[in-house]
Design a protein around this motif. Structure first.
Motif, PDB file in Angstrom:
ATOM      1  N   ASP A  40      10.021  -5.768  -8.026  1.00 34.03           N
ATOM      2  CA  ASP A  40       8.958  -4.966  -7.422  1.00 34.03           C
ATOM      3  C   ASP A  40       7.607  -5.490  -7.913  1.00 34.03           C
ATOM      4  O   ASP A  40       7.462  -5.763  -9.117  1.00 34.03           O
ATOM      5  N   ASP A  50       6.445   1.599 -21.292  1.00 31.73           N
ATOM      6  CA  ASP A  50       5.056   1.349 -20.863  1.00 31.73           C
ATOM      7  C   ASP A  50       4.676  -0.123 -20.986  1.00 31.73           C
ATOM      8  O   ASP A  50       3.490  -0.464 -20.956  1.00 31.73           O
ATOM      9  N   CYS A  51       5.675  -1.002 -21.143  1.00 31.91           N
ATOM     10  CA  CYS A  51       5.453  -2.455 -21.196  1.00 31.91           C
ATOM     11  C   CYS A  51       4.470  -2.852 -22.297  1.00 31.91           C
ATOM     12  O   CYS A  51       3.683  -3.796 -22.145  1.00 31.91           O
ATOM     13  N   ARG A  96       5.043  -3.961  -8.615  1.00 32.46           N
ATOM     14  CA  ARG A  96       4.438  -3.060  -9.595  1.00 32.46           C
ATOM     15  C   ARG A  96       4.841  -3.400 -11.024  1.00 32.46           C
ATOM     16  O   ARG A  96       4.354  -2.781 -11.970  1.00 32.46           O
ATOM     17  N   GLN A  97       5.721  -4.386 -11.205  1.00 30.95           N
ATOM     18  CA  GLN A  97       6.216  -4.732 -12.531  1.00 30.95           C
ATOM     19  C   GLN A  97       5.425  -5.852 -13.205  1.00 30.95           C
ATOM     20  O   GLN A  97       5.911  -6.476 -14.145  1.00 30.95           O
ATOM     21  N   GLU A 113      10.369   7.851 -14.346  1.00 33.10           N
ATOM     22  CA  GLU A 113       9.702   7.866 -13.045  1.00 33.10           C
ATOM     23  C   GLU A 113       9.234   6.489 -12.613  1.00 33.10           C
ATOM     24  O   GLU A 113       9.220   6.166 -11.422  1.00 33.10           O
ATOM     25  N   ALA A 114       8.814   5.647 -13.573  1.00 30.09           N
ATOM     26  CA  ALA A 114       8.272   4.342 -13.223  1.00 30.09           C
ATOM     27  C   ALA A 114       9.343   3.269 -13.036  1.00 30.09           C
ATOM     28  O   ALA A 114       9.042   2.155 -12.617  1.00 30.09           O
ATOM     29  N   ALA A 115      10.597   3.592 -13.332  1.00 32.34           N
ATOM     30  CA  ALA A 115      11.672   2.597 -13.256  1.00 32.34           C
ATOM     31  C   ALA A 115      12.030   2.304 -11.804  1.00 32.34           C
ATOM     32  O   ALA A 115      11.997   3.186 -10.945  1.00 32.34           O
ATOM     33  N   THR A 116      12.383   1.052 -11.545  1.00 31.95           N
ATOM     34  CA  THR A 116      12.844   0.671 -10.214  1.00 31.95           C
ATOM     35  C   THR A 116      14.336   0.971 -10.094  1.00 31.95           C
ATOM     36  O   THR A 116      15.037   1.136 -11.099  1.00 31.95           O
ATOM     37  N   LYS A 166       2.978  -5.710 -15.260  1.00 33.04           N
ATOM     38  CA  LYS A 166       2.751  -5.471 -16.686  1.00 33.04           C
ATOM     39  C   LYS A 166       3.916  -5.984 -17.516  1.00 33.04           C
ATOM     40  O   LYS A 166       3.735  -6.433 -18.652  1.00 33.04           O
ATOM     41  N   GLN A 167       5.107  -5.945 -16.945  1.00 30.94           N
ATOM     42  CA  GLN A 167       6.290  -6.489 -17.612  1.00 30.94           C
ATOM     43  C   GLN A 167       6.156  -7.995 -17.771  1.00 30.94           C
ATOM     44  O   GLN A 167       6.492  -8.552 -18.819  1.00 30.94           O
TER      45      GLN A 167
END
Length: 279
Positions: free
Chosen positions: A12, A147-148, A14-15, A121-124, A17-18
């Motif tokens: 995704d 939170d990475c 949105r990842q 909630e933020a997990a894919t 930050k990872q």
């Protein structure tokens, strides 16, 4: 042994930050960052109308390929200005049932996999499958980052969860470079077994092993007062202001963890600091 090949897997955009966290760790370790961009086909072919399966399959695979290629381009743009890190990016497509083999093959030749928390909630939707694939099929330790956010460099204080299991010892051996660099570590034993091989000296043999490796280790034996051992570990990590938790993963079967819960799943849901896991 240093962590010279660091893998991160995302499905995704949105990842990012990872990716940043994994890149920062690769710089710290003077290593190489490998990024795997996944396009996942979640379709269930058995539910299509008769004769329609090939068309639906082609459509869903095509969508997954587009997703993977788009994600790869986004990661390349994101890392283009990162002159201080060596990196490579590839994309791949998998059906939900084959994620384990795909991720496992990449993780098998990596020293460490860096991933975001697979729950919350933020997990894919694919995060749990990716985390398990890295550890089970890849045999690779995983650093899970709530939170990475990376721990300090190096982690100042580390809590080592010790229950005399093979999984716990495997995690400790894999985390040895981090343990050696820390100011101090605490070997935390919760409700040690009275009939176990360490009944008279819980954690003593492990502390001796680590001290011989130059690790500044101390032992804390705790009575279990919370419903779950993971609650005790999280509370203790807060009390000693730990920067990281090191623990063995999935001492029970994944099926039992999924249905009944377990220390691994509970820890990943509750921990507010990075968790280093292996098995």
């Amino acid at each position: 042994m240093a962590y010279k090949t660091i893998l991160t897997v995302l499905s995704d955009p949105r990842q990012m930050k990872q990716v940043d966290a994994a890149a920062a760790l690769a710089v710290r370790e003077d290593g190489h960052l490998d990024v795997l961009c996944l396009g996942v086909d979640h379709s269930q072919a058995g539910y299509y109308f008769p004769g329609g399966t090939p068309y639906a399959f082609q459509d869903t695979i095509g969508a997954a390929m587009t997703q993977a290629e788009s994600l790869e381009k986004a990661v390349r743009r994101h890392l283009a200005s990162a002159s201080d890190v060596r990196w490579s990016v590839e994309s791949a497509v998998a059906q939900i049932g084959s994620i384990a083999n795909l991720v496992g093959m990449r993780a098998r030749f990596s020293d460490l996999t860096v991933l975001a928390r697979p729950y919350g909630e933020a997990a894919t939707g694919d995060a749990e499958a990716v985390t398990e694939a890295a550890m089970f099929e890849g045999g690779c330790p995983v650093l899970v980052l709530p939170d990475c956010e990376l721990p300090p460099d190096p982690p100042r204080r580390i809590l080592v969860a010790w229950n005399q299991s093979v999984e716990a010892l495997a995690a400790i051996r894999r985390a040895l470079p981090l343990l050696q660099a820390a100011e101090t570590i605490e070997i935390t034993v919760v409700d040690p077994r009275r009939s176990g091989p360490e009944r008279s000296d819980p954690g003593g043999a492990l502390a001796q092993m680590l001290i011989r490796h130059g690790v500044r280790a101390e032992i804390a034996v705790l009575a279990r007062t919370a419903p779950a051992i993971s609650d005790e570990l999280v509370r203790r990590a807060t009390e000693i202001d730990a920067d990281m938790i090191v623990m063995g993963a999935y001492g029970h079967s994944r099926f039992r963890e999924a249905i009944l819960g377990g220390a691994t799943r509970n820890m990943l849901e509750k921990a507010s600091i990075p968790v280093f896991m292996a098995r």
